[in-house]
Design a protein around this motif. Structure first.
Motif, PDB file in Angstrom:
ATOM      1  N   GLY A  79       0.768  -1.244   0.000  1.00  0.00           N
ATOM      2  CA  GLY A  79       0.000   0.000   0.000  1.00  0.00           C
ATOM      3  C   GLY A  79       0.792   1.283   0.000  1.00  0.00           C
ATOM      4  O   GLY A  79       0.218   2.372   0.000  1.00  0.00           O
ATOM      5  N   ARG A  80       2.124   1.191  -0.051  1.00  0.00           N
ATOM      6  CA  ARG A  80       2.939   2.408   0.017  1.00  0.00           C
ATOM      7  C   ARG A  80       4.361   2.115  -0.434  1.00  0.00           C
ATOM      8  O   ARG A  80       4.782   0.958  -0.507  1.00  0.00           O
ATOM      9  CB  ARG A  80       2.947   2.979   1.433  1.00  0.00           C
ATOM     10  CG  ARG A  80       3.538   2.018   2.458  1.00  0.00           C
ATOM     11  CD  ARG A  80       3.398   2.557   3.884  1.00  0.00           C
ATOM     12  NE  ARG A  80       4.216   3.752   4.075  1.00  0.00           N
ATOM     13  CZ  ARG A  80       3.815   4.827   4.742  1.00  0.00           C
ATOM     14  NH1 ARG A  80       2.600   4.861   5.273  1.00  0.00           N
ATOM     15  NH2 ARG A  80       4.621   5.868   4.892  1.00  0.00           N
ATOM     16  N   ILE A  81       5.115   3.189  -0.694  1.00  0.00           N
ATOM     17  CA  ILE A  81       6.553   3.093  -0.964  1.00  0.00           C
ATOM     18  C   ILE A  81       7.221   4.242  -0.221  1.00  0.00           C
ATOM     19  O   ILE A  81       6.862   5.406  -0.408  1.00  0.00           O
ATOM     20  CB  ILE A  81       6.881   3.196  -2.466  1.00  0.00           C
ATOM     21  CG1 ILE A  81       6.184   2.085  -3.249  1.00  0.00           C
ATOM     22  CG2 ILE A  81       8.403   3.130  -2.690  1.00  0.00           C
ATOM     23  CD1 ILE A  81       6.291   2.253  -4.762  1.00  0.00           C
ATOM     24  N   ASP A  82       8.193   3.919   0.627  1.00  0.00           N
ATOM     25  CA  ASP A  82       8.899   4.943   1.398  1.00  0.00           C
ATOM     26  C   ASP A  82      10.329   5.173   0.919  1.00  0.00           C
ATOM     27  O   ASP A  82      10.894   6.244   1.176  1.00  0.00           O
ATOM     28  CB  ASP A  82       8.912   4.546   2.870  1.00  0.00           C
ATOM     29  CG  ASP A  82       7.511   4.458   3.446  1.00  0.00           C
ATOM     30  OD1 ASP A  82       6.986   5.494   3.880  1.00  0.00           O
ATOM     31  OD2 ASP A  82       6.933   3.353   3.428  1.00  0.00           O
ATOM     32  N   ALA A  83      10.909   4.176   0.286  1.00  0.00           N
ATOM     33  CA  ALA A  83      12.278   4.325  -0.215  1.00  0.00           C
ATOM     34  C   ALA A  83      12.465   3.457  -1.447  1.00  0.00           C
ATOM     35  O   ALA A  83      11.912   2.356  -1.536  1.00  0.00           O
ATOM     36  CB  ALA A  83      13.301   3.944   0.851  1.00  0.00           C
ATOM     37  N   LEU A  84      13.230   3.981  -2.388  1.00  0.00           N
ATOM     38  CA  LEU A  84      13.603   3.244  -3.597  1.00  0.00           C
ATOM     39  C   LEU A  84      15.106   3.355  -3.749  1.00  0.00           C
ATOM     40  O   LEU A  84      15.658   4.465  -3.807  1.00  0.00           O
ATOM     41  CB  LEU A  84      12.907   3.833  -4.820  1.00  0.00           C
ATOM     42  CG  LEU A  84      13.425   3.379  -6.188  1.00  0.00           C
ATOM     43  CD1 LEU A  84      13.246   1.877  -6.377  1.00  0.00           C
ATOM     44  CD2 LEU A  84      12.708   4.146  -7.311  1.00  0.00           C
ATOM     45  N   VAL A  85      15.775   2.204  -3.813  1.00  0.00           N
ATOM     46  CA  VAL A  85      17.229   2.183  -3.999  1.00  0.00           C
ATOM     47  C   VAL A  85      17.532   1.479  -5.315  1.00  0.00           C
ATOM     48  O   VAL A  85      17.314   0.276  -5.459  1.00  0.00           O
ATOM     49  CB  VAL A  85      17.941   1.471  -2.829  1.00  0.00           C
ATOM     50  CG1 VAL A  85      19.462   1.595  -3.001  1.00  0.00           C
ATOM     51  CG2 VAL A  85      17.507   2.053  -1.492  1.00  0.00           C
ATOM     52  N   ASN A  86      18.020   2.251  -6.281  1.00  0.00           N
ATOM     53  CA  ASN A  86      18.309   1.748  -7.624  1.00  0.00           C
ATOM     54  C   ASN A  86      19.753   1.253  -7.694  1.00  0.00           C
ATOM     55  O   ASN A  86      20.680   2.030  -7.906  1.00  0.00           O
ATOM     56  CB  ASN A  86      18.104   2.867  -8.652  1.00  0.00           C
ATOM     57  CG  ASN A  86      16.652   3.279  -8.792  1.00  0.00           C
ATOM     58  OD1 ASN A  86      15.801   2.482  -9.186  1.00  0.00           O
ATOM     59  ND2 ASN A  86      16.357   4.540  -8.476  1.00  0.00           N
ATOM     60  N   VAL A  87      19.932  -0.060  -7.516  1.00  0.00           N
ATOM     61  CA  VAL A  87      21.271  -0.641  -7.524  1.00  0.00           C
ATOM     62  C   VAL A  87      21.558  -1.385  -8.823  1.00  0.00           C
ATOM     63  O   VAL A  87      22.695  -1.408  -9.300  1.00  0.00           O
ATOM     64  CB  VAL A  87      21.463  -1.605  -6.331  1.00  0.00           C
ATOM     65  CG1 VAL A  87      22.873  -2.180  -6.327  1.00  0.00           C
ATOM     66  CG2 VAL A  87      21.178  -0.902  -5.012  1.00  0.00           C
ATOM     67  N   ALA A  88      20.553  -2.000  -9.420  1.00  0.00           N
ATOM     68  CA  ALA A  88      20.750  -2.890 -10.571  1.00  0.00           C
ATOM     69  C   ALA A  88      21.488  -2.192 -11.709  1.00  0.00           C
ATOM     70  O   ALA A  88      21.254  -1.024 -11.998  1.00  0.00           O
ATOM     71  CB  ALA A  88      19.401  -3.395 -11.073  1.00  0.00           C
ATOM     72  N   GLY A  89      22.404  -2.946 -12.345  1.00  0.00           N
ATOM     73  CA  GLY A  89      23.018  -2.405 -13.537  1.00  0.00           C
ATOM     74  C   GLY A  89      24.522  -2.550 -13.636  1.00  0.00           C
ATOM     75  O   GLY A  89      25.247  -1.567 -13.527  1.00  0.00           O
ATOM     76  N   ALA A  90      24.998  -3.759 -13.843  1.00  0.00           N
ATOM     77  CA  ALA A  90      26.421  -3.950 -14.117  1.00  0.00           C
ATOM     78  C   ALA A  90      26.707  -3.519 -15.555  1.00  0.00           C
ATOM     79  O   ALA A  90      26.002  -3.909 -16.481  1.00  0.00           O
ATOM     80  CB  ALA A  90      26.801  -5.416 -13.927  1.00  0.00           C
ATOM     81  N   VAL A  91      27.733  -2.698 -15.721  1.00  0.00           N
ATOM     82  CA  VAL A  91      28.087  -2.167 -17.042  1.00  0.00           C
ATOM     83  C   VAL A  91      29.392  -2.806 -17.499  1.00  0.00           C
ATOM     84  O   VAL A  91      30.358  -2.874 -16.729  1.00  0.00           O
ATOM     85  CB  VAL A  91      28.241  -0.636 -16.994  1.00  0.00           C
ATOM     86  CG1 VAL A  91      28.589  -0.090 -18.373  1.00  0.00           C
ATOM     87  CG2 VAL A  91      26.953   0.010 -16.475  1.00  0.00           C
ATOM     88  N   PRO A  92      29.460  -3.301 -18.738  1.00  0.00           N
ATOM     89  CA  PRO A  92      30.693  -3.955 -19.203  1.00  0.00           C
ATOM     90  C   PRO A  92      31.872  -2.996 -19.243  1.00  0.00           C
ATOM     91  O   PRO A  92      31.758  -1.866 -19.720  1.00  0.00           O
ATOM     92  CB  PRO A  92      30.326  -4.438 -20.614  1.00  0.00           C
ATOM     93  CG  PRO A  92      29.167  -3.584 -21.031  1.00  0.00           C
ATOM     94  CD  PRO A  92      28.414  -3.282 -19.775  1.00  0.00           C
ATOM     95  N   GLY A  93      33.017  -3.447 -18.715  1.00  0.00           N
ATOM     96  CA  GLY A  93      34.226  -2.627 -18.711  1.00  0.00           C
ATOM     97  C   GLY A  93      35.056  -2.896 -19.955  1.00  0.00           C
ATOM     98  O   GLY A  93      36.058  -3.616 -19.890  1.00  0.00           O
TER      99      GLY A  93
END
Length: 256
Positions: A79-93
């Motif tokens: 019923g709610r969202i209090d925090a969103l942490v966007n971690v996903a996303g390995a980028v090729p080196g």
């Protein structure tokens, strides 16, 4: 523990997992999103053991519908969202001259557009709760290298994106910051070191030491240290802190 809900992407391992476990100490419910369902289920069990209710969502944030799926499932369950942490996303080196358009687009689609879409989709709920958003960038944003062109470019874009959301957040009451880790000892980092050791014909410890010398730091960071910082950023004492890029890198970035 008051009723509060945090979404963590990339939650199956590394910084995402450490962040989810850290937030389980302060939030009543943790939504875990990642592609590795088996590892994600294990993290969900650990979250539950810490006293928070998990919601495990196995999905690929590169899918155009993924953001809607995550937010709808969260709202329907909690019923709610209090925090969103966007971690996903390995980028090729990879070298700037070697990367194909598809490799560039894949890195941008997951780490940048995946986080952008999810933040936009969650915004109304975050506005209602006066919640917080954290993006994960990286030191390559300010230490760009030819051998890791996409990493630097996408991390710089993430930091600019977070600043843009932060400006809107001042008006809407949503706190937005980005965290820029240095060399963190994750399974992905270990794989990179093992590859370097094999290529140079040196031991793993020698390869680790060479990396630390090159970075100008005394040791690798731990995912839990990033999780602790994020835990602070989404807590009440940090509420006036918004639009910031917080570097946690053992002193690797020397510029002012």
């Amino acid at each position: 523990m008051s009723k509060s809900v945090a979404i963590v992407t990339g939650a199956s391992s590394g910084i995402g997992k450490a962040t989810a476990l850290r937030l389980a100490r302060d939030f009543s419910s943790i939504v875990l999103a990642a592609r590795d369902g088996e590892s994600l289920a294990s993290v969900g069990e650990q979250v539950q053991a810490l006293g928070a209710e998990p919601l495990v969502l196995e999905l690929d944030l590169m899918a155009a519908t993924a953001a809607e799926t995550v937010v709808n499932a969260t709202i329907e369950r909690f019923g709610r969202i209090d925090a969103l942490v966007n971690v996903a996303g390995a980028v090729p080196g990879l070298d700037v001259f070697q990367m194909t358009d598809d490799q560039w687009n894949t890195g941008m689609e997951l780490k940048f557009h995946g986080a952008r879409r999810l933040t936009i989709r969650a915004w109304d709920a975050l506005k209602s709760s006066k919640g917080s958003v954290v993006f994960i960038s990286g030191n390559a944003a300010v230490i760009p290298k030819a051998g890791a062109a996409a990493v630097g470019s996408i991390n710089a874009a993430i930091e600019a994106l977070a600043k843009a959301f932060a400006e809107k957040g001042i008006e809407d009451g949503v706190q937005v910051n980005s965290v820029s880790p240095g060399a963190i000892m994750t399974s992905r980092r270990l794989g990179m070191i093992e590859k370097a050791a094999a290529a140079k014909g040196i031991t793993l410890e020698q390869a680790k030491h060479a990396f630390l010398v090159q970075a100008g730091v005394s040791r690798f960071g731990e995912p839990e240290e990033i999780g602790d910082l994020i835990g602070f950023l989404v807590s009440p004492p940090a509420k006036w802190m918004t639009g910031s890029v917080v570097r946690i890198d053992g002193g690797e970035v020397k510029s002012v």
